[in-house]
Design a protein around this motif. Structure first.
Motif, PDB file in Angstrom:
ATOM      1  N   GLY A   4       0.803  -1.215   0.000  1.00  0.00           N
ATOM      2  CA  GLY A   4       0.000   0.000   0.000  1.00  0.00           C
ATOM      3  C   GLY A   4       0.836   1.264   0.000  1.00  0.00           C
ATOM      4  N   ILE A   5       2.038   1.180   0.553  1.00  0.00           N
ATOM      5  CA  ILE A   5       2.900   2.361   0.586  1.00  0.00           C
ATOM      6  C   ILE A   5       3.284   2.810  -0.822  1.00  0.00           C
ATOM      7  CG2 ILE A   5       5.114   1.157   0.804  1.00  0.00           C
ATOM      8  CD1 ILE A   5       4.189   4.270   2.783  1.00  0.00           C
ATOM      9  N   TYR A   6       3.473   1.859  -1.745  1.00  0.00           N
ATOM     10  CA  TYR A   6       3.825   2.208  -3.121  1.00  0.00           C
ATOM     11  C   TYR A   6       2.645   2.859  -3.836  1.00  0.00           C
ATOM     12  CZ  TYR A   6       7.938  -0.605  -2.260  1.00  0.00           C
ATOM     13  OH  TYR A   6       9.098  -1.099  -1.727  1.00  0.00           O
ATOM     14  N   THR A   7       1.463   2.361  -3.556  1.00  0.00           N
ATOM     15  CA  THR A   7       0.267   2.966  -4.139  1.00  0.00           C
ATOM     16  C   THR A   7       0.110   4.392  -3.638  1.00  0.00           C
ATOM     17  OG1 THR A   7      -0.785   0.803  -4.290  1.00  0.00           O
ATOM     18  CG2 THR A   7      -2.223   2.721  -4.408  1.00  0.00           C
ATOM     19  N   VAL A  45      -2.294  -1.236 -13.356  1.00  0.00           N
ATOM     20  CA  VAL A  45      -2.651  -2.371 -12.521  1.00  0.00           C
ATOM     21  C   VAL A  45      -1.723  -3.529 -12.868  1.00  0.00           C
ATOM     22  CG1 VAL A  45      -4.513  -3.925 -11.816  1.00  0.00           C
ATOM     23  CG2 VAL A  45      -5.039  -1.580 -12.488  1.00  0.00           C
ATOM     24  N   THR A  46      -0.899  -3.950 -11.902  1.00  0.00           N
ATOM     25  CA  THR A  46       0.083  -4.996 -12.190  1.00  0.00           C
ATOM     26  C   THR A  46      -0.577  -6.336 -12.477  1.00  0.00           C
ATOM     27  OG1 THR A  46       0.335  -5.499  -9.841  1.00  0.00           O
ATOM     28  CG2 THR A  46       1.875  -3.909 -10.799  1.00  0.00           C
ATOM     29  N   HIS A  71      -6.405 -12.184  -3.936  1.00  0.00           N
ATOM     30  CA  HIS A  71      -5.729 -12.487  -2.673  1.00  0.00           C
ATOM     31  C   HIS A  71      -4.409 -11.716  -2.503  1.00  0.00           C
ATOM     32  CE1 HIS A  71      -8.708 -15.588  -2.311  1.00  0.00           C
ATOM     33  NE2 HIS A  71      -8.319 -16.104  -3.459  1.00  0.00           N
ATOM     34  N   GLY A  72      -4.431 -10.426  -2.800  1.00  0.00           N
ATOM     35  CA  GLY A  72      -3.255  -9.602  -2.571  1.00  0.00           C
ATOM     36  C   GLY A  72      -2.208  -9.655  -3.668  1.00  0.00           C
ATOM     37  N   ASN A  73      -2.481 -10.301  -4.776  1.00  0.00           N
ATOM     38  CA  ASN A  73      -1.498 -10.386  -5.857  1.00  0.00           C
ATOM     39  C   ASN A  73      -1.574  -9.208  -6.820  1.00  0.00           C
ATOM     40  OD1 ASN A  73      -0.466 -12.831  -4.961  1.00  0.00           O
ATOM     41  ND2 ASN A  73      -2.079 -13.967  -6.017  1.00  0.00           N
ATOM     42  N   ASP A  74      -2.447  -8.282  -6.571  1.00  0.00           N
ATOM     43  CA  ASP A  74      -2.595  -7.134  -7.463  1.00  0.00           C
ATOM     44  C   ASP A  74      -1.954  -5.906  -6.829  1.00  0.00           C
ATOM     45  OD1 ASP A  74      -4.555  -7.229  -5.448  1.00  0.00           O
ATOM     46  OD2 ASP A  74      -5.671  -5.662  -6.475  1.00  0.00           O
ATOM     47  N   LYS A  75      -1.475  -5.025  -7.659  1.00  0.00           N
ATOM     48  CA  LYS A  75      -0.950  -3.744  -7.221  1.00  0.00           C
ATOM     49  C   LYS A  75      -1.463  -2.707  -8.206  1.00  0.00           C
ATOM     50  CE  LYS A  75       3.234  -5.517  -5.143  1.00  0.00           C
ATOM     51  NZ  LYS A  75       3.682  -6.774  -5.693  1.00  0.00           N
TER      52      LYS A  75
END
Length: 169
Positions: A4-7, A45-46, A71-75
């Motif tokens: 979340g820090i990168y976002t 969106v990664t 499950h958290g694999n997206d950025k």
């Protein structure tokens, strides 16, 4: 480290870039003929990089709930995609100078500069010592090209001490 820090960081950087664009617009608010710039952002969106067989990612317009199964694999990041100039006609202001002109709608004034012919919407003109119509920087304003006037120097508008008549064309 939390992804979340990168976002959040990408959002902060993008807002800083937006502030730079807005600051430039404010600094030029009194510049004759200035056209404001507008920032355009994009989302990256990664999860969209992964192959369809690896992860089920919607390939059409999506909403946040479409990614709950990742499950958290997206950025997701935001970035400045472009800065575009708004070419809408601005407000007109009567100046009292008979050599100040404004263009309503499309079009530009053509001027001859040391770097060649350039285009401007700034219509605050004056006469130089030989009677040529010139910009604030002293660059000659060009007449509309005709077959008999070929070179830029032959297209300079020379008024001298004649009466000026302005028509819509």
């Amino acid at each position: 480290m939390s992804k979340g820090i990168y976002t959040a960081l990408s959002g902060a950087i993008s807002q800083n870039q937006k502030l730079d664009v807005l600051s430039n617009n404010i600094a030029n608010v009194d510049t004759v003929g200035f056209k404001k710039d507008e920032p355009v952002f994009k989302e990256y969106v990664t999860a969209l990089e992964k192959e369809e067989t690896v992860i089920d990612v919607p390939r059409v317009e999506f909403k946040p709930s479409d990614f709950y199964h990742l499950h958290g694999n997206d950025k997701s990041f935001v970035s400045l995609d472009d800065v575009v100039t708004n070419h809408e006609t601005g407000r007109f202001r009567r100046t009292g100078n008979t050599l100040d002109f404004a263009l309503n709608g499309e079009g530009f004034f053509e001027v001859n500069t040391p770097l060649g012919l350039r285009y401007t919407r700034a219509g605050n003109f004056s006469l130089d010592p030989v009677g040529r119509l010139v910009t604030e920087d002293g660059y000659p304003v060009m007449a509309v090209p005709t077959p008999e006037k070929i070179t830029p120097e032959q297209r300079e508008i020379i008024i001298g001490n004649r009466q000026i008549e302005i028509t819509s064309n």
